[in-house]
Design a protein around this motif. Sequence first.
Motif, short mmCIF file in Angstrom:
data_model
loop_
_atom_site.label_atom_id
_atom_site.label_comp_id
_atom_site.label_asym_id
_atom_site.label_seq_id
_atom_site.Cartn_x
_atom_site.Cartn_y
_atom_site.Cartn_z
N LEU A 131 -5.22 -43.30 -13.49
CA LEU A 131 -3.97 -42.57 -13.59
C LEU A 131 -4.26 -41.15 -14.04
O LEU A 131 -4.95 -40.93 -15.03
N CYS A 132 -3.73 -40.18 -13.29
CA CYS A 132 -3.90 -38.78 -13.66
C CYS A 132 -3.05 -38.50 -14.90
O CYS A 132 -1.97 -39.05 -15.06
N LYS A 133 -3.58 -37.66 -15.78
CA LYS A 133 -2.88 -37.39 -17.04
C LYS A 133 -1.88 -36.24 -16.96
O LYS A 133 -1.27 -35.89 -17.96
N VAL A 154 -1.55 -42.14 -9.36
CA VAL A 154 -2.74 -42.97 -9.32
C VAL A 154 -3.70 -42.32 -8.33
O VAL A 154 -3.31 -41.97 -7.21
N THR A 155 -4.93 -42.10 -8.76
CA THR A 155 -5.87 -41.37 -7.92
C THR A 155 -7.27 -41.95 -8.04
O THR A 155 -7.61 -42.59 -9.04
N ASN A 156 -8.06 -41.70 -7.01
CA ASN A 156 -9.45 -42.14 -6.99
C ASN A 156 -10.39 -40.96 -7.29
O ASN A 156 -11.59 -41.13 -7.41
N GLN A 157 -9.83 -39.75 -7.39
CA GLN A 157 -10.65 -38.55 -7.60
C GLN A 157 -10.93 -38.36 -9.09
O GLN A 157 -10.07 -38.60 -9.93
N PHE A 158 -12.14 -37.86 -9.36
CA PHE A 158 -12.60 -37.77 -10.73
C PHE A 158 -13.26 -36.41 -10.96
O PHE A 158 -14.11 -35.98 -10.18
N CYS A 159 -12.83 -35.73 -12.02
CA CYS A 159 -13.43 -34.44 -12.38
C CYS A 159 -14.72 -34.72 -13.15
O CYS A 159 -14.68 -35.32 -14.23
N ASN A 207 -9.61 -38.61 -14.45
CA ASN A 207 -9.05 -38.75 -13.10
C ASN A 207 -8.12 -37.58 -12.84
O ASN A 207 -7.37 -37.17 -13.74
N VAL A 208 -8.17 -37.04 -11.62
CA VAL A 208 -7.32 -35.89 -11.27
C VAL A 208 -6.66 -36.12 -9.92
O VAL A 208 -7.26 -36.67 -9.01
N CYS A 209 -5.41 -35.70 -9.83
CA CYS A 209 -4.72 -35.71 -8.53
C CYS A 209 -4.92 -34.35 -7.88
O CYS A 209 -5.49 -33.44 -8.49
#
Length: 197
Positions: free
Chosen positions: A3-5, A11-16, A22-24
């Motif tokens: 979950l992006c903050k 809800v995202t699969n991308q990650f900084c 997690n980031v959208c």
Amino acid sequence: MGLCKCPMKKVTNQFCFEHRVNVCEHCMVEEHPTCVVQSYLHWLDDSDYNPVCRICDDQLATGECIRLVCYDLFHKECLNDWASRLPPNTAPAGYKCPVCSKAIFPPPNLVSPIADRLQEALAVFPWARTGLGLPLIEDVGSNEQCDWSVANGTTPDMVSHDHFSSTHSRPAVTQAKPLGQIKKHNIDTHTRVHTHG
């Protein structure tokens, strides 16, 4: 998946990789414009990352960056220099990401903050305007009056001002007749002359 903050709470699969969150796509544009972002699975597989532009090998934070829809990130000027070196007749599909070879131009029907920001950033580059569906040259000063005297082969000093303003405000529009009509007209005129003559 996470979950992006941000306030979007997507809800995202991308990650900084830099901030380890997690980031959208909204976050990538607003809060992580120079961060390396990949999938969370990629992070689990290899958490090592190098925050450099893959074209110039300089730190991403040193200049304005542009993120493609594949999430690869480059300095804006580096991408421009790289793409400008391609042949001028390169088709839009020929512009591919220097890292993963996916298309640089986002599909026209893609609704995404990344795609919107990318289109805005690319619109200033002449090589990108065709791929974005924009005109090659901005139509500047279209409201200005044209001097049709040059097109007609006359100049204002050759005709009086009143005559110039009424007859030379626009060029005469003539349409060429098809060859078949011209021949028929000539034959009719010739026949008419002999019939009445």
